[in-house]
Design a protein around this motif. Structure first.
Motif, PDB file in Angstrom:
ATOM      1  N   LEU A   1      18.647 -34.051 -11.173  1.00  0.00           N
ATOM      2  CA  LEU A   1      19.832 -33.383 -11.662  1.00  0.00           C
ATOM      3  C   LEU A   1      20.969 -34.401 -11.644  1.00  0.00           C
ATOM      4  O   LEU A   1      21.093 -35.156 -10.684  1.00  0.00           O
ATOM      5  N   GLU A   2      21.765 -34.427 -12.691  1.00  0.00           N
ATOM      6  CA  GLU A   2      22.898 -35.355 -12.730  1.00  0.00           C
ATOM      7  C   GLU A   2      24.212 -34.594 -12.580  1.00  0.00           C
ATOM      8  O   GLU A   2      24.467 -33.629 -13.291  1.00  0.00           O
ATOM      9  N   LEU A   3      25.005 -35.036 -11.643  1.00  0.00           N
ATOM     10  CA  LEU A   3      26.357 -34.504 -11.449  1.00  0.00           C
ATOM     11  C   LEU A   3      27.293 -35.378 -12.272  1.00  0.00           C
ATOM     12  O   LEU A   3      27.377 -36.581 -12.048  1.00  0.00           O
ATOM     13  N   LYS A   4      27.997 -34.767 -13.231  1.00  0.00           N
ATOM     14  CA  LYS A   4      28.866 -35.536 -14.122  1.00  0.00           C
ATOM     15  C   LYS A   4      30.293 -35.026 -14.072  1.00  0.00           C
ATOM     16  O   LYS A   4      30.540 -33.831 -14.131  1.00  0.00           O
ATOM     17  N   ARG A   5      31.196 -35.948 -13.934  1.00  0.00           N
ATOM     18  CA  ARG A   5      32.632 -35.701 -14.095  1.00  0.00           C
ATOM     19  C   ARG A   5      33.205 -34.572 -13.241  1.00  0.00           C
ATOM     20  O   ARG A   5      33.951 -33.725 -13.743  1.00  0.00           O
ATOM     21  N   MET A   6      32.865 -34.573 -11.977  1.00  0.00           N
ATOM     22  CA  MET A   6      33.479 -33.595 -11.078  1.00  0.00           C
ATOM     23  C   MET A   6      34.903 -34.052 -10.787  1.00  0.00           C
ATOM     24  O   MET A   6      35.134 -35.203 -10.440  1.00  0.00           O
ATOM     25  N   VAL A  25      26.449 -28.048  -5.488  1.00  0.00           N
ATOM     26  CA  VAL A  25      25.537 -28.730  -6.415  1.00  0.00           C
ATOM     27  C   VAL A  25      24.236 -29.092  -5.694  1.00  0.00           C
ATOM     28  O   VAL A  25      23.138 -28.894  -6.228  1.00  0.00           O
ATOM     29  N   LEU A  26      24.343 -29.601  -4.467  1.00  0.00           N
ATOM     30  CA  LEU A  26      23.147 -29.964  -3.711  1.00  0.00           C
ATOM     31  C   LEU A  26      22.306 -28.725  -3.389  1.00  0.00           C
ATOM     32  O   LEU A  26      21.075 -28.754  -3.512  1.00  0.00           O
ATOM     33  N   ARG A  27      22.943 -27.620  -3.011  1.00  0.00           N
ATOM     34  CA  ARG A  27      22.206 -26.374  -2.745  1.00  0.00           C
ATOM     35  C   ARG A  27      21.526 -25.854  -4.010  1.00  0.00           C
ATOM     36  O   ARG A  27      20.371 -25.428  -3.987  1.00  0.00           O
ATOM     37  N   PHE A  28      22.238 -25.896  -5.126  1.00  0.00           N
ATOM     38  CA  PHE A  28      21.698 -25.466  -6.414  1.00  0.00           C
ATOM     39  C   PHE A  28      20.454 -26.284  -6.764  1.00  0.00           C
ATOM     40  O   PHE A  28      19.428 -25.731  -7.148  1.00  0.00           O
ATOM     41  N   ALA A  29      20.564 -27.597  -6.626  1.00  0.00           N
ATOM     42  CA  ALA A  29      19.443 -28.482  -6.967  1.00  0.00           C
ATOM     43  C   ALA A  29      18.234 -28.233  -6.060  1.00  0.00           C
ATOM     44  O   ALA A  29      17.094 -28.164  -6.532  1.00  0.00           O
ATOM     45  N   ARG A  32      16.331 -25.014  -6.837  1.00  0.00           N
ATOM     46  CA  ARG A  32      15.581 -25.045  -8.094  1.00  0.00           C
ATOM     47  C   ARG A  32      14.511 -26.131  -8.125  1.00  0.00           C
ATOM     48  O   ARG A  32      13.926 -26.400  -9.161  1.00  0.00           O
ATOM     49  N   GLY A  33      14.287 -26.771  -6.983  1.00  0.00           N
ATOM     50  CA  GLY A  33      13.181 -27.710  -6.873  1.00  0.00           C
ATOM     51  C   GLY A  33      13.428 -29.118  -7.391  1.00  0.00           C
ATOM     52  O   GLY A  33      12.487 -29.886  -7.563  1.00  0.00           O
ATOM     53  N   TYR A  34      14.686 -29.478  -7.626  1.00  0.00           N
ATOM     54  CA  TYR A  34      14.973 -30.851  -8.044  1.00  0.00           C
ATOM     55  C   TYR A  34      14.689 -31.798  -6.883  1.00  0.00           C
ATOM     56  O   TYR A  34      14.923 -31.461  -5.726  1.00  0.00           O
ATOM     57  N   GLY A  35      14.217 -32.986  -7.199  1.00  0.00           N
ATOM     58  CA  GLY A  35      13.906 -33.964  -6.170  1.00  0.00           C
ATOM     59  C   GLY A  35      15.096 -34.803  -5.743  1.00  0.00           C
ATOM     60  O   GLY A  35      15.094 -35.398  -4.667  1.00  0.00           O
ATOM     61  N   ALA A  36      16.130 -34.844  -6.591  1.00  0.00           N
ATOM     62  CA  ALA A  36      17.291 -35.682  -6.288  1.00  0.00           C
ATOM     63  C   ALA A  36      18.465 -35.277  -7.175  1.00  0.00           C
ATOM     64  O   ALA A  36      18.282 -34.653  -8.220  1.00  0.00           O
ATOM     65  N   LEU A  83      16.460 -35.110  -2.263  1.00  0.00           N
ATOM     66  CA  LEU A  83      16.402 -33.774  -1.686  1.00  0.00           C
ATOM     67  C   LEU A  83      15.006 -33.528  -1.128  1.00  0.00           C
ATOM     68  O   LEU A  83      14.020 -33.701  -1.842  1.00  0.00           O
ATOM     69  N   PRO A  84      14.922 -33.119   0.132  1.00  0.00           N
ATOM     70  CA  PRO A  84      13.606 -32.869   0.715  1.00  0.00           C
ATOM     71  C   PRO A  84      12.925 -31.685   0.031  1.00  0.00           C
ATOM     72  O   PRO A  84      13.590 -30.708  -0.322  1.00  0.00           O
ATOM     73  N   SER A  85      11.629 -31.804  -0.153  1.00  0.00           N
ATOM     74  CA  SER A  85      10.889 -30.687  -0.733  1.00  0.00           C
ATOM     75  C   SER A  85      10.697 -29.606   0.311  1.00  0.00           C
ATOM     76  O   SER A  85      10.784 -29.857   1.508  1.00  0.00           O
ATOM     77  N   ARG A  86      10.428 -28.414  -0.135  1.00  0.00           N
ATOM     78  CA  ARG A  86      10.262 -27.280   0.776  1.00  0.00           C
ATOM     79  C   ARG A  86       8.795 -27.097   1.168  1.00  0.00           C
ATOM     80  O   ARG A  86       8.350 -25.978   1.370  1.00  0.00           O
TER      81      ARG A  86
END
Length: 87
Positions: A1-6, A25-29, A32-36, A83-86
């Motif tokens: 996931l890319e965080l842009k222009r915060m 943003v980190l919780r959202f990612a 939803r299973g994003y790795g980073a 982001l650690p996997s679950r």
């Protein structure tokens, strides 16, 4: 996931809004299973660099955005938060 222009309006800076947004943003990612989460910021954005590093991002690269940027020694820093996997 890319965080842009915060960005947070100057009138509201220093109130923890950026930290809360970044955390969301980190919780959202993660949810939803994003790795980073990756992002870029300029070398002059010192407060942003501190924020991201405090949230667990690490600098993974740097580049000049243009020939002029290169001549002026201006760099864009690239950050990544794994982001650690679950599992």
């Amino acid at each position: 996931l890319e965080l842009k222009r915060m960005s947070v309006s100057k009138d509201y800076r220093g109130r923890g809004i950026s930290k809360a947004l970044c955390g969301e943003v980190l919780r959202f990612a993660r949810a939803r299973g994003y790795g980073a989460v990756v992002l870029s910021t300029s070398m002059v954005q010192l407060a942003a660099q501190r924020l991201y590093e405090g949230q667990g991002f690490r600098k993974v690269g740097a580049a000049s955005p243009s020939l002029l940027g290169s001549l002026l020694c201006f760099q864009i820093f690239h950050y990544r938060c794994d982001l650690p996997s679950r599992a």
